[in-house]
Scaffold this motif. Structure first.
Motif, mmCIF file in Angstrom:
data_model
loop_
_atom_site.group_PDB
_atom_site.id
_atom_site.type_symbol
_atom_site.label_atom_id
_atom_site.label_comp_id
_atom_site.label_asym_id
_atom_site.label_seq_id
_atom_site.Cartn_x
_atom_site.Cartn_y
_atom_site.Cartn_z
ATOM 1 N N HIS A 1 12.623 -1.302 0.699
ATOM 2 C CA HIS A 1 11.650 -0.362 1.267
ATOM 3 C C HIS A 1 12.424 0.797 1.893
ATOM 4 O O HIS A 1 13.139 0.617 2.885
ATOM 5 C CB HIS A 1 10.775 -1.043 2.314
ATOM 6 C CG HIS A 1 9.944 -2.159 1.763
ATOM 7 N ND1 HIS A 1 8.815 -1.954 1.000
ATOM 8 C CD2 HIS A 1 10.104 -3.515 1.842
ATOM 9 C CE1 HIS A 1 8.296 -3.105 0.647
ATOM 10 N NE2 HIS A 1 9.061 -4.077 1.141
ATOM 11 N N LEU A 2 12.331 1.959 1.280
ATOM 12 C CA LEU A 2 13.058 3.140 1.734
ATOM 13 C C LEU A 2 12.106 4.002 2.554
ATOM 14 O O LEU A 2 11.093 4.505 2.029
ATOM 15 C CB LEU A 2 13.586 3.933 0.532
ATOM 16 C CG LEU A 2 14.384 3.111 -0.500
ATOM 17 C CD1 LEU A 2 14.747 3.969 -1.698
ATOM 18 C CD2 LEU A 2 15.644 2.522 0.129
ATOM 19 N N LYS A 3 12.405 4.176 3.829
ATOM 20 C CA LYS A 3 11.526 4.919 4.741
ATOM 21 C C LYS A 3 12.229 6.203 5.169
ATOM 22 O O LYS A 3 13.384 6.170 5.597
ATOM 23 C CB LYS A 3 11.162 4.061 5.960
ATOM 24 C CG LYS A 3 10.395 2.792 5.605
ATOM 25 C CD LYS A 3 9.977 2.014 6.839
ATOM 26 C CE LYS A 3 9.202 0.765 6.477
ATOM 27 N NZ LYS A 3 7.946 1.082 5.783
ATOM 28 N N ILE A 4 11.499 7.313 5.075
ATOM 29 C CA ILE A 4 12.087 8.625 5.352
ATOM 30 C C ILE A 4 11.162 9.411 6.261
ATOM 31 O O ILE A 4 9.964 9.127 6.334
ATOM 32 C CB ILE A 4 12.331 9.413 4.052
ATOM 33 C CG1 ILE A 4 10.992 9.607 3.308
ATOM 34 C CG2 ILE A 4 13.357 8.732 3.186
ATOM 35 C CD1 ILE A 4 11.095 10.530 2.120
ATOM 36 N N PRO A 5 11.682 10.438 6.948
ATOM 37 C CA PRO A 5 10.805 11.354 7.698
ATOM 38 C C PRO A 5 10.006 12.222 6.727
ATOM 39 O O PRO A 5 10.255 12.241 5.518
ATOM 40 C CB PRO A 5 11.793 12.185 8.530
ATOM 41 C CG PRO A 5 13.103 11.470 8.457
ATOM 42 C CD PRO A 5 13.111 10.716 7.178
ATOM 43 N N GLU A 6 9.059 12.973 7.296
ATOM 44 C CA GLU A 6 8.204 13.800 6.464
ATOM 45 C C GLU A 6 8.961 14.953 5.808
ATOM 46 O O GLU A 6 8.527 15.474 4.785
ATOM 47 C CB GLU A 6 7.043 14.354 7.294
ATOM 48 C CG GLU A 6 6.066 13.286 7.768
ATOM 49 C CD GLU A 6 4.895 13.885 8.512
ATOM 50 O OE1 GLU A 6 4.902 15.132 8.683
ATOM 51 O OE2 GLU A 6 3.992 13.129 8.905
ATOM 52 N N ASP A 7 10.089 15.354 6.382
ATOM 53 C CA ASP A 7 10.820 16.496 5.831
ATOM 54 C C ASP A 7 11.997 16.061 4.976
ATOM 55 O O ASP A 7 12.961 16.803 4.803
ATOM 56 C CB ASP A 7 11.314 17.400 6.965
ATOM 57 C CG ASP A 7 12.243 16.651 7.932
ATOM 58 O OD1 ASP A 7 12.285 15.413 7.877
ATOM 59 O OD2 ASP A 7 12.925 17.318 8.740
#
Length: 1202
Positions: free
Chosen positions: A804-810
């Motif tokens: 599960h790769l989680k990133i910020p909106e930018d």
């Protein structure tokens, strides 16, 4: 001038602020007395209305809301990024001023053409003196009151906050109301949709004195009416007109013993201000009541909220009976009646006043009451009041009507000697009374009377039914439906069962089973069952049971009784017992038991426990033991009798096995398996001593050996485990930390002790996941997706692993194959490898399935991503390289390098189920320089869009012009040839129905073949030789006519050549012999201009513009060669090219100019004369001679059309 320029720049800046602006400019002039306001709920950077002024309509002001001045014309400019009709609303407010008898204006107008493009709200505020009513006569269709939106979009409303608690009343057209009478301060409004046609005149206004509502009523001496104003309601006086001077009250007025009294209210709707309390008295003697019914005379207050109370007085030692038509249903304090019609019955008893609430519809009527009673009902506006009958009789204390069911005997039996109370049957003079008991057998209505106020405290009721059975069947089942007989008495329901002497009766319990309890105990739900069998030595209680247990069937010999005890005021909720004729047996009873799976302990007792078990009798228990379970027998408490004959024995029997006989003192079976029967046999005992009793327990546990595993995830950051059963094996048992679970989850960073009992590996699925977070630039480092090594004690193999790769909106997730490329698994492009990578967005929305070795160089996803791999046997790690980049405008971007050897298939995310609404996907396709791409869309599914449109766009990299752009409502393009690298973009709308899904096929093909190039070169050489020969011939022939001044022709491409320049040694192909600085036509062809006959002989078709003639060159002659602006090369996409393409390195490409065949140097017209001007000998169609052997490459029609 500067101010105007600034305003113009401001207007341009405002227009540029909208992405896709819609605009409207119009001139408006509000009527006199109208206040017009234009507004939008959107922020100013999205929508604004601007007032224009001045000579050039310059911008004065722009804002979200703008008020217009009456009788002053103004030009308005509407700009919005949303549809204008939906973005702006217009409010047109007017005031109707009234005196006591006239209003101004008298006609209520609308100015219908004013800003009709928008939603409009017309409001008219009514102003009038105190106690003056404004009347609005409605023109056209009448109005009807409603609480729903009007179907035609014309919504009327009236707001009267000062006099109406409801505040707002809504109307639609098409009703019977033709006039509205409203007080001072009322506001009448009309709301219409955009472009709706509104009549110019809607109402005629008039004024008159306010006249409130007047009612006439009569109230007798036994009735009191209290009219009370709601404290929160507006002021409104109520006045009685029974004399010369009205008697007025503001808050409350009480009336009694009045006849035809006029009441006048000072408000239009007093029913919204006042509530009415009506109290009536009913007086009873020993035999009659006056009045004999609780009712209300024709009610003038029907549209008021009413509280009606009947105070019923009765003499002592009488019984009061209230009979409500339709019956009553008792309710608790927290309950409310569905129809809002609630009765409260209050009775004065020795312990005080007791109030019981009822709703209409039930079995609690008639009500028998022993003292003065008050009946109160709350009545809603407009509701009818149901009357009830009132009867009184000398107290027979309590009287009821009882009708026994067929074959049923009802016995009312006394429990205590106090108080003095008798139970009587029938009425005088045939009444029969008994102080101890009463038996009812006949199936017809019988009047039962108790001579005490609470007979349920003195008597108990037994309801008995006899069931006879033949050798094959019984006359009925043991089913007791909900009974209204004696609901507040302690009841015992009994069924007497009888079969032929050699047989047994069989009771089958429902699926929930029954649980055995010691005799004399009470079940939790207070429904206690007991089974008695009648032996020659007397009755024996087999057992007492509660609902929910392991006992499924009981067989008892010959004759018996089943009883159910239910306490008073407990609702009857029996189980459904099935009665059948059982086999012959010598046992007192046979109890069949289904032991539960897992670990359990169940207690059993012998008949009559804790009393003695009957002599010379035997009792049997049949136990069904679950598979793969062990059972152990524990004799917890027993007493052994003194046997006069035989011995007490305990036998254990199994199918196809030898019977085991034990005594009470012998060790009982332990850790045994399989179904078995236990038989307890008693001897002939000495009855003067203790008898045989036995209380034993059967313990069950799993027989397998669990597989244990201690899982430690503290060393694997972000890794969690999930284990679930996928097989149908009912004996598989999983547990985590000693808790049995159907699904096990081990959280990241924790430890857990797992146990697997009798679980085949193929029936259990192990999955794992890991969370990789990118919270900021410091943590957004590139990584590789590898599977950590899990604990080796886990008995099953890993089924799948998910990252599960989680990133910020930018940020954007970049996925690349460590082997170089990826391929999407599609029909016709299936992955041959066993390893498949499933890529999805963070919420589970599928992107697609991928495998290694393909044409996808990189996948970029602007969302949280999950990657799942489900086969680890033939793949070496890592599975993917992951990096994080800046935000991209699309949802997903693929970088594609197609292969020339085979077609490339591309599909939208979540194929074929459709893209996510309002999402965008792009493919950046790199086409090799020697190839062109043939793009096809063989499979496209288009939705019906509710908002926006789908879009398929193809554009070459570096170009602004789009090759194609198609929406869902446009004809699709089946095939497109793209000469170089391009990008393919697809966007989804917000679908109303259907999905947007598309599959694209890309085929690479060579731009041209070598044979055509060689032939073209040969033809060019041949053409050059012919031209040289012709030039030499012409020069020789014209030497005698050559003038002193050189003259030449100008050729727009090539080198500059000056005649008589013989000092250079270059060939014609390399020198500038065919390029001249200037041409003097007069000097070149002047000797021919004087021959008028020659000019006259020319065809008429050449009398217009000159053909095949030359004009004097006026271009620059002093400067060097013109600089040719070459087009920029197409941008490269991370591809390094060592050498330039030959077509780009030797000759700069010239602009492609379409020419006709007759304009080409490769052709010569046969009509041309061999003279100095090469004139034509005929005027017919051209007849060309092909001078070159090079094939002419025609323009691709598709390319020019796109």
């Amino acid at each position: 001038m500067r101010l105007s320029a600034s305003r113009a720049l401001l207007a341009l800046a405002l227009l540029a602020a909208f992405d896709s602006p819609e605009s409207l400019q119009t001139a408006v002039r509000p009527d006199k007395g109208s206040t017009v306001t234009v507004s939008t709920a959107l922020p100013p950077d999205q929508c604004a209305v601007c007032a224009l002024g001045g000579v050039n309509d310059t911008l004065k002001s722009c804002r979200s809301s703008l008020s217009l001045v009456p009788e002053e014309e103004v030009k308005l400019l509407f700009n919005c990024s949303q549809p204008i009709e939906q973005a702006f609303t217009v409010t047109i407010a007017q005031t109707v001023e009234c005196t006591k008898d006239i209003c101004s204006p008298t006609t209520v107008e609308t100015q219908p053409s004013l800003l009709s493009e928008f939603s409009r709200t017309y409001t008219w505020e009514l102003k009038a003196p105190e106690k003056t009513l404004v009347g609005l006569n409605i023109l056209g269709d009448g109005l009807r009151e409603t609480s729903q939106p009007c179907p035609d979009g014309f919504q009327y409303s009236v707001t009267t906050p000062k006099t109406n608690p409801k505040g707002l009343t809504q109307y639609c057209r098409g009703g019977s109301a033709t006039r509205l009478d409203e007080p001072n301060g009322a506001v009448v409004s009309l709301q219409v949709k955009p472009r709706a046609l509104v009549e110019s005149v809607l109402f005629y206004a008039s004024a008159g004195p306010l006249k409130g509502r007047t009612v006439v009523l009569s109230v007798n001496s036994s009735t009191t009416v209290v009219i009370r104003r709601d404290p929160e309601a507006p002021e409104c006086d109520v006045c009685s007109l029974d004399g010369s001077t009205p008697q007025c009250a503001t808050n409350e007025k009480t009336l009694t013993n009045v006849n035809n009294l006029s009441l006048e209210f000072s408000c239009l709707k007093p029913q919204d201000v006042y509530s009415v309390e009506i109290k009536k008295k009913i007086e009873c003697t020993q035999s009659t009541c006056t009045p004999a019914a609780g009712e209300i005379e024709p009610d003038v207050f029907k549209d008021f909220r009413r509280s009606i109370t009947w105070d019923i007085g009765v003499p002592q030692r009488t019984v009061l009976t209230l009979d409500f038509p339709g019956g009553l249903k008792e309710m608790s304090e927290a309950e409310t009646c569905p129809d809002g019609h609630q009765y409260s019955v209050s009775t004065i008893k020795s312990q005080g006043e007791i109030t019981t609430s009822y709703c209409k519809g039930g079995t609690a009527s008639p009500l028998g009451l022993l003292a003065a009673t008050s009946v109160t009902t709350q009545v809603l506006k407009g509701s009818e009041v149901d009357s009830f009958t009132v009867k009184v009789a000398p107290r027979g204390n309590r009287m009821m009507s009882v009708m026994p069911d067929p074959d049923t005997i009802i016995t009312i039996r006394r429990l205590s000697s106090e108080p003095d109370c008798s139970v009587c049957m029938n009425k005088e003079p045939n009444q029969i009374c008994n102080r101890k008991y009463l038996t009812l057998k006949d199936p017809y209505n019988t009047t039962v009377e108790f001579t005490c106020p609470r007979p349920q405290d003195v008597f108990t009721v037994e309801i008995n039914r006899e069931i006879d059975c033949t050798e094959t069947s019984c006359s009925g089942n043991i089913v007791q439906a909900e009974s209204s007989l004696f609901p507040d008495f302690n009841r015992t329901f009994t069924w007497d069962l009888k079969v032929v002497p050699t047989r047994a009766f069989q009771l089958d319990f429902p699926e929930m089973g029954m649980r055995q309890i010691p005799n004399g105990e009470i079940c939790p739900d207070e429904h206690t069952y007991s089974i008695v069998t009648y032996l020659r030595t007397g009755p024996a209680t087999i057992a007492t049971f509660c609902k929910g247990g392991t006992v499924t069937t009981i067989l008892a010999r010959y004759k018996g009784r089943v009883s159910l005890q239910v306490p008073g005021d407990r609702k009857l909720d029996p189980v459904d017992l099935k009665l059948n004729v059982g086999p012959e047996t010598s046992m007192v009873a046979i109890v069949k038991v289904n032991l539960p799976r897992g670990v359990s302990s169940t207690d059993f007792i012998t008949a009559n426990y804790p009393g003695r078990f009957p002599d010379n009798q035997q009792m049997q228990w049949d136990f069904a033991v679950p598979g793969m379970h062990n059972y152990t027998m524990h004799f917890q408490n027993h007493t052994a009798p003194e046997c006069l004959a035989e011995e007490v024995e305990v036998e254990y029997q199994k199918d196809n096995e030898k019977v085991t006989k034990l005594t009470l003192m012998d060790p009982q079976p332990k850790h045994a398996q399989g179904d078995f029967r236990m038989v307890l046999r008693n001897c002939e005992t000495n009855t003067t001593l203790q008898g045989l009793t036995l209380n034993y327990r059967v313990s069950v546990m799993r027989s397998g050996h669990p597989v244990l595993c201690a899982v430690d995830l503290t060393e694997h950051q972000g890794v969690s485990l999930q284990i679930e059963k996928v097989g149908s094996d009912p004996y598989c048992e999983m547990s985590i930390n000693s808790q049995v679970k159907e699904k096990i989850s081990v959280a990241a960073g924790t430890k857990a002790n797992l146990s697997f009992l009798d679980c085949p590996n193929e029936d259990v699925r192990l999955t794992a996941s890991k969370v990789i977070g990118c919270l900021d630039m410091a943590t957004c480092s590139a990584t590789q997706l590898t599977v950590p090594k899990l604990d080796s004690c886990l008995p099953m193999s890993l089924h799948s692993f998910t990252w599960h790769l989680k990133i910020p909106e930018d940020r954007t997730v970049d996925l690349m194959s460590p082997t170089g490329s990826l391929r999407q698994s599609l029909p016709g492009q299936d992955c041959a490898q066993s390893v498949s990578l499933h890529v999805a967005e963070g919420d589970g929305f599928s992107v697609g399935d991928f495998c290694f070795t393909g044409m996808i160089q990189k996948i970029q996803v602007h969302a949280n991503v999950s990657v799942t791999v489900s086969d680890f046997s033939q793949t070496k790690e890592p599975f993917l390289n992951v990096s994080f980049s800046q935000e991209i405008p699309e949802t997903i971007i693929y970088r594609i390098s197609p292969e020339a050897s085979s077609p490339t298939l591309l599909a939208t995310p979540n194929w074929p189920l459709g893209m996510r609404p309002s999402s965008t996907v792009s493919w950046l396709v790199t086409v090799p320089s020697q190839y062109e791409a043939l793009v096809q869309l063989p499979n496209v599914s288009q939705p019906r869009c509710r908002d926006r449109h789908t879009d398929i766009t193809v554009k070459m990299l570096g170009d602004e012009e789009e090759l194609i752009s198609r929406r869902e409502d446009e004809a699709p393009v089946d095939m497109l040839t793209v000469p170089r690298s391009f990008y393919l973009n697809m966007s989804n709308c917000i679908p109303e129905r259907g999905v947007f899904a598309a599959m694209t096929k890309i085929v690479l093909q060579k731009k041209s073949n070598l044979l055509a190039i060689l032939l073209g070169v040969a033809g060019g050489v041949l053409l050059l030789l012919i031209l040289l020969a012709v030039a030499c011939f012409v020069i020789r022939k014209n030497k005698k006519d050559k003038l002193a001044k050189d003259s030449s022709i100008y050729i727009g491409k090539g080198n500059i050549f000056r005649p008589n320049d013989g000092h250079f040694s270059k060939t014609r192909s390399d020198n500038e012999s065919h390029v001249y600085a200037s041409i003097d036509e007069a000097m070149t062809y002047g000797h021919l201009l004087g021959d008028s006959s020659y000019a006259d002989s020319m065809p008429n078709r050449f009398n217009g513009g000159q053909v095949d003639t030359y004009n004097t060159f006026t271009g620059p002659t002093s400067s060097g060669l013109p600089e040719i602006q070459e087009p920029d090369n197409e941008p490269e996409l991370e591809v390094f090219k060592t050498f330039l393409d030959p077509s780009e390195s030797f000759h700069p490409p010239r602009p492609r100019t379409p020419i006709d065949r007759q304009d080409s140097l490769g052709f010569q017209d046969r009509r041309m004369l061999d003279n100095q001007l090469f004139t034509f000998k005929s005027t017919g169609d051209i007849n060309t001679i092909r001078l070159s052997g090079v094939d002419v490459e025609l323009q691709t029609p598709e390319e020019d059309s796109l």
